[in-house]
Write an enzyme that holds these catalytic residues in place. Structure first.
Site, PDB file in Angstrom:
ATOM      1  CG  HIS A 103     -71.202 -29.730 -70.215  1.00  0.00           C
ATOM      2  ND1 HIS A 103     -70.456 -29.870 -71.355  1.00  0.00           N
ATOM      3  CD2 HIS A 103     -70.506 -28.890 -69.409  1.00  0.00           C
ATOM      4  CE1 HIS A 103     -69.357 -29.151 -71.240  1.00  0.00           C
ATOM      5  NE2 HIS A 103     -69.363 -28.544 -70.069  1.00  0.00           N
ATOM      6  CB  CYS A 148     -70.093 -25.466 -71.081  1.00  0.00           C
ATOM      7  SG  CYS A 148     -68.531 -24.622 -71.023  1.00  0.00           S
ATOM      8  CG  ASP A 150     -72.146 -35.600 -69.266  1.00  0.00           C
ATOM      9  OD1 ASP A 150     -71.157 -35.929 -68.580  1.00  0.00           O
ATOM     10  OD2 ASP A 150     -72.326 -34.438 -69.687  1.00  0.00           O
ATOM     11  CD  GLN A 155     -69.722 -31.633 -62.771  1.00  0.00           C
ATOM     12  OE1 GLN A 155     -69.269 -31.846 -61.650  1.00  0.00           O
ATOM     13  NE2 GLN A 155     -69.244 -30.689 -63.562  1.00  0.00           N
ATOM     14  CE  LYS A 176     -65.975 -31.805 -65.497  1.00  0.00           C
ATOM     15  NZ  LYS A 176     -65.815 -30.359 -65.451  1.00  0.00           N
TER      16      LYS A 176
HETATM   17  N1  C6P Z   1     -67.971 -29.070 -66.894  1.00  0.00           N
HETATM   18  C1  C6P Z   1     -67.951 -27.135 -65.444  1.00  0.00           C
HETATM   19  O1  C6P Z   1     -67.396 -26.163 -64.943  1.00  0.00           O
HETATM   20  P1  C6P Z   1     -64.512 -31.932 -70.114  1.00  0.00           P
HETATM   21  O2  C6P Z   1     -64.384 -30.433 -70.327  1.00  0.00           O
HETATM   22  O3  C6P Z   1     -64.489 -32.688 -71.416  1.00  0.00           O
HETATM   23  O4  C6P Z   1     -63.570 -32.461 -69.098  1.00  0.00           O
HETATM   24  O5  C6P Z   1     -65.964 -32.163 -69.452  1.00  0.00           O
HETATM   25  C2  C6P Z   1     -67.102 -31.729 -70.134  1.00  0.00           C
HETATM   26  C3  C6P Z   1     -68.304 -31.865 -69.274  1.00  0.00           C
HETATM   27  C4  C6P Z   1     -69.281 -32.764 -69.633  1.00  0.00           C
HETATM   28  N2  C6P Z   1     -70.363 -32.953 -68.885  1.00  0.00           N
HETATM   29  C5  C6P Z   1     -70.561 -32.290 -67.736  1.00  0.00           C
HETATM   30  C6  C6P Z   1     -71.783 -32.578 -66.920  1.00  0.00           C
HETATM   31  C7  C6P Z   1     -69.609 -31.353 -67.312  1.00  0.00           C
HETATM   32  O6  C6P Z   1     -69.812 -30.710 -66.173  1.00  0.00           O
HETATM   33  C8  C6P Z   1     -68.461 -31.110 -68.099  1.00  0.00           C
HETATM   34  C9  C6P Z   1     -67.467 -30.088 -67.711  1.00  0.00           C
HETATM   35  C10 C6P Z   1     -67.141 -28.019 -66.381  1.00  0.00           C
HETATM   36  O7  C6P Z   1     -69.116 -27.420 -65.208  1.00  0.00           O
HETATM   37  C11 C6P Z   1     -66.422 -27.244 -67.419  1.00  0.00           C
HETATM   38  S1  C6P Z   1     -67.511 -26.436 -68.562  1.00  0.00           S
END
Ligand code: C6P
Length: 403
Positions: free
Chosen positions: A118, A358, A195, A198, A221
């Protein structure tokens, strides 16, 4: 086994939108009733700042805020001081790059990342590597788009200082073989930033067992509120890192031309913290524990496999991930722009995501400009899977008329 009929009642959004098939939990999960109640309780009964007031209400706010930190530490099996509250996974990942990267990466060093990242995981390190004249190396993905231990070994070297890597891909749903990668990274003295945006919502995570150096995730999430996330870091690393934000509640002694800072975690939490949301995230962790992380993984895995099996019999659909490892299906309807297809899903009240998620590097690797993604979570049912697959067929047939 989870009782999904009962579980659905824990999510007010499902009660208020009776026809909804919500398959976009990888973007943001629905919020648990107890989380919403915890936020209400804080705002209605307490509503004041933490760590500052010398009166009962402020002590209560502080207790709830720090209790939340304890609950989260227990949830990921870390020490209390190793949990830093952030706005989300993005801010947590940026914090490590800005602090650790600025002070401990030098010209000629190597940083390893992957095309499955991401943007929040790779962009901070693209910036640091450009700034510091360090080399950014990408783990070559295998034919299925996976990170393998063998491929990781091919880019690892004595110069590797940081590995910034996803635990579960938000596009493909693949699980990285992370324990072995961490062991190998440590063998050359590199630190691993995981990271886990997920993975933490979907499987049992034990930071001590993984032995990762840093781990980032977001509350929204995992049944929790928006605007709150966590950076876990090993104590000995956090202690040697500098804060990147300066302000209230993080300083110890302030002089005209210098200052000392509080111990971890507080030196990284400048200003009034994200109080209600942190309390809500603590409650979300308890809810997840009550359902059982293994039950959750099994359930979403089962639904995902069912969906994949049904889609295999639908011609005109390309599924990009080869297996269901979590609850994610990445696909496109051949010849149909994902945003056009998404409008048919919306008409049927099936929420999925369309776009590059993203994660432009993996989308480009797949040879696409954008993909469709359905993501399952604990409140989804087999009926949701059937409705999803029927909508795929409907969208395909509708757009076929114009081809
Ligand atoms: N992915 C998706 O629809 P935030 O936005 O800071 O809460 O999380 C960022 C982020 C970082 N790493 C991974 C693997 C992610 O999936 C995400 C957020 C969402 O896939 C929004 S783009």
């Amino acid at each position: 086994m989870l009782d999904i009929t009962k579980i659905k009642k824990d999510f007010p959004v499902l009660e208020n939108n009776s026809n909804l098939t919500y398959l976009d939990s990888a973007a943001s999960s629905l919020k648990h009733r107890k989380v919403i109640q915890a936020l209400d309780n804080y705002y209605e009964k307490i509503g004041v700042n933490v760590h500052r007031g010398v009166y009962k209400l402020s002590y209560q706010a502080t207790d709830l805020y720090e209790e939340a930190r304890s609950k989260i530490a227990k949830f990921i099996n870390s020490d209390f001081e190793e949990v830093i509250f952030t706005r989300g996974a993005s801010q947590a990942l940026n914090l490590v790059a800005s602090s650790y990267g600025e002070d401990f990466i030098f010209a000629g060093d190597e940083v390893i990342t992957t095309e499955l990242e991401h943007h929040s995981s790779c962009l901070p390190w693209i910036r640091i590597c450009n700034k510091k004249k360090a080399t950014l190396k990408y783990v070559p993905l295998n034919q299925e788009g996976r990170i393998t231990v063998e491929a990781f070994k091919s880019v690892l070297s004595e110069k590797t200082k940081v590995v910034a890597i996803t635990h579960v891909s938000n596009v493909m749903g693949y699980i990285t073989p992370i324990k072995e990668i961490i062991r190998l990274a440590h063998s050359v003295g590199a630190v691993v930033i995981l990271d886990a945006a997920q993975s933490v919502p979907h499987m049992k995570i034990d930071v001590k067992d993984l032995d990762c150096d840093f781990l980032a995730f977001s509350g929204h999430k995992m049944l929790g509120p928006t605007g709150i996330g966590v950076l876990y870091g090993k104590r000995k690393l956090l202690e040697k890192m500098q804060p990147i934000e300066f302000g209230g509640d993080m300083a110890d002694l302030v002089l005209k031309d210098n200052a000392t800072y509080k111990d971890i975690p507080y030196k990284f939490e400048a200003g009034t913290p994200i109080i209600a949301e942190a309390i809500g995230l603590g409650v979300a962790c308890e809810c997840l524990e009550e359902y059982g992380m293994e039950n959750i993984s099994n359930h979403e895995h089962r639904l995902c496999q069912l969906a994949m099996k049904l889609l295999a019999n639908v011609d005109g659909v390309t599924v990009f991930n080869k297996t269901c490892e979590t609850g994610v299906i990445a696909f496109n309807i051949d010849g149909v722009h994902p945003h056009d297809a998404a409008s048919v899903f919306d008409k049927n009240d099936v929420c999925i995501r369309a776009g590059h998620h993203c994660a432009q590097l993996i989308t480009r690797w797949l040879g696409q400009v954008s993909t469709l993604r359905a993501s399952f979570y604990l409140y989804n049912t087999e009926e949701d899977v059937f409705k999803f697959v029927n909508t795929v067929i409907e969208a395909r047939d509708f757009f076929r008329q114009f081809m």
